[in-house]
Design an enzyme around this catalytic site. Structure first.
Site, PDB file in Angstrom:
ATOM      1  N   CYS A  53      42.116  11.296 -25.099  1.00 23.57           N
ATOM      2  CA  CYS A  53      41.408  12.177 -23.947  1.00 23.57           C
ATOM      3  C   CYS A  53      40.179  12.422 -25.110  1.00 23.57           C
ATOM      4  CB  CYS A  53      42.173  13.445 -23.965  1.00 23.57           C
ATOM      5  SG  CYS A  53      41.539  14.684 -23.183  1.00 23.57           S
ATOM      6  N   ASP A  55      39.030  15.078 -25.173  1.00 22.83           N
ATOM      7  CA  ASP A  55      39.161  16.540 -25.805  1.00 22.83           C
ATOM      8  C   ASP A  55      38.614  16.410 -27.576  1.00 22.83           C
ATOM      9  OD1 ASP A  55      40.238  19.081 -27.058  1.00 22.83           O
ATOM     10  OD2 ASP A  55      41.046  19.219 -25.302  1.00 22.83           O
ATOM     11  N   ARG A  76      39.292  18.201 -29.895  1.00 23.31           N
ATOM     12  CA  ARG A  76      40.328  18.663 -30.848  1.00 23.31           C
ATOM     13  C   ARG A  76      41.323  17.406 -30.811  1.00 23.31           C
ATOM     14  NH1 ARG A  76      42.280  23.548 -27.014  1.00 23.31           N
ATOM     15  NH2 ARG A  76      41.762  21.777 -25.632  1.00 23.31           N
ATOM     16  N   HIS A 132      47.688  14.737 -24.858  1.00 30.76           N
ATOM     17  CA  HIS A 132      47.955  15.762 -25.740  1.00 30.76           C
ATOM     18  C   HIS A 132      48.433  17.094 -24.766  1.00 30.76           C
ATOM     19  CE1 HIS A 132      44.122  18.017 -24.808  1.00 30.76           C
ATOM     20  NE2 HIS A 132      43.758  17.069 -24.466  1.00 30.76           N
ATOM     21  N   CYS A 141      46.657  19.734 -22.088  1.00 35.18           N
ATOM     22  CA  CYS A 141      45.329  19.224 -21.792  1.00 35.18           C
ATOM     23  C   CYS A 141      44.594  19.699 -20.528  1.00 35.18           C
ATOM     24  CB  CYS A 141      45.722  17.573 -21.150  1.00 35.18           C
ATOM     25  SG  CYS A 141      44.222  16.526 -20.813  1.00 35.18           S
TER      26      CYS A 141
HETATM   27 CO    CO Z   1      42.827  16.602 -22.581  1.00 37.70          CO
END
Ligand code: CO
Length: 211
Positions: free
Chosen positions: A43, A45, A47, A99, A102
């Site tokens: 992803c 993302d 993080r 994750h 999400c």
């Molecule tokens: Co995500």
């Protein structure tokens, strides 16, 4: 005045200096060739940084990231990365890593129109639709989201197996292994969810017989 992005450039200089100090050949070795064993589909993302959470170094992991780690069979970006990783780099393992929590998955379960991203989320909605009964047995929204996170990773592993790129590599080179993982934002731990070995049967509708 120091801009926020100047910090990135300063950190970069410090990192490069540190690398050479630790290992004088570090950059010259990587200059000629990259031979990563892994393709990571994760992803976007911020993080979930692929190399940091797996402790991999430059040269070790080939990375593709998009919203909610999707394998969409019409996505030329993903397919180009996949083909290059499998055919040229000859990776041994492909990891699809989702994750928990999400935002892309959560958005796909809601009804708000978000513009062009609707078209991307639609691919996730279809996974939700397919597993709706199982997901709706979960007790609250958070658990439902996390269930879809897991099922979505499984679905994307299946999507990989449906491509001619993977089927051809499985047939002639008995690689790569496909791994579905989910990362926990709360504890930093990756949980393996599913695995597909070369030669695993998929629905015959998706099998190519002339590769
Ligand atoms: Co995500």
């Amino acid at each position: 005045m120091i801009n926020s992005y100047d910090k990135l450039l300063l950190e970069n200089k410090a990192w490069a200096t540190q690398q050479v100090k630790k290992d004088p050949e570090f950059f010259s070795r990587l200059l000629e060739i990259q031979t990563p064993e892994f393709l990571w589909i994760g992803c976007s993302d911020s993080r979930v940084p692929a190399d940091k959470i797996t402790g991999t170094q430059p040269g070790e992991i080939f990375v593709h990231r998009n919203i909610a780690n999707m394998v969409v069979h019409t996505d030329t970006n993903l397919l180009s990365v996949l083909e290059y990783a499998v055919v040229v780099l000859k990776v041994k393992h492909i990891i699809v890593c989702g994750h928990y929590g999400c935002g892309g998955i959560r958005a796909a379960m809601e009804n708000r129109s978000l513009g062009i991203i609707n078209k991307w989320l639609r691919n996730i909605k279809d996974v939700y639709f397919k597993h709706r009964e199982e997901i709706n047995q979960e007790k609250n929204d958070e658990a439902k989201t996390n269930k879809l996170v897991e099922l979505n990773v499984k679905e994307q592993i299946l999507n990989l197996a449906k491509t001619s790129i993977i089927q051809k590599a499985w047939k002639y080179e008995q690689r790569p292994n496909l791994h579905g993982w989910v990362y926990g934002l709360n504890d930093g731990i990756i949980k393996p969810i599913c695995e597909m070995e070369p030669g695993t049967k998929i629905d015959s509708l998706y099998e190519y017989d002339n590769l």
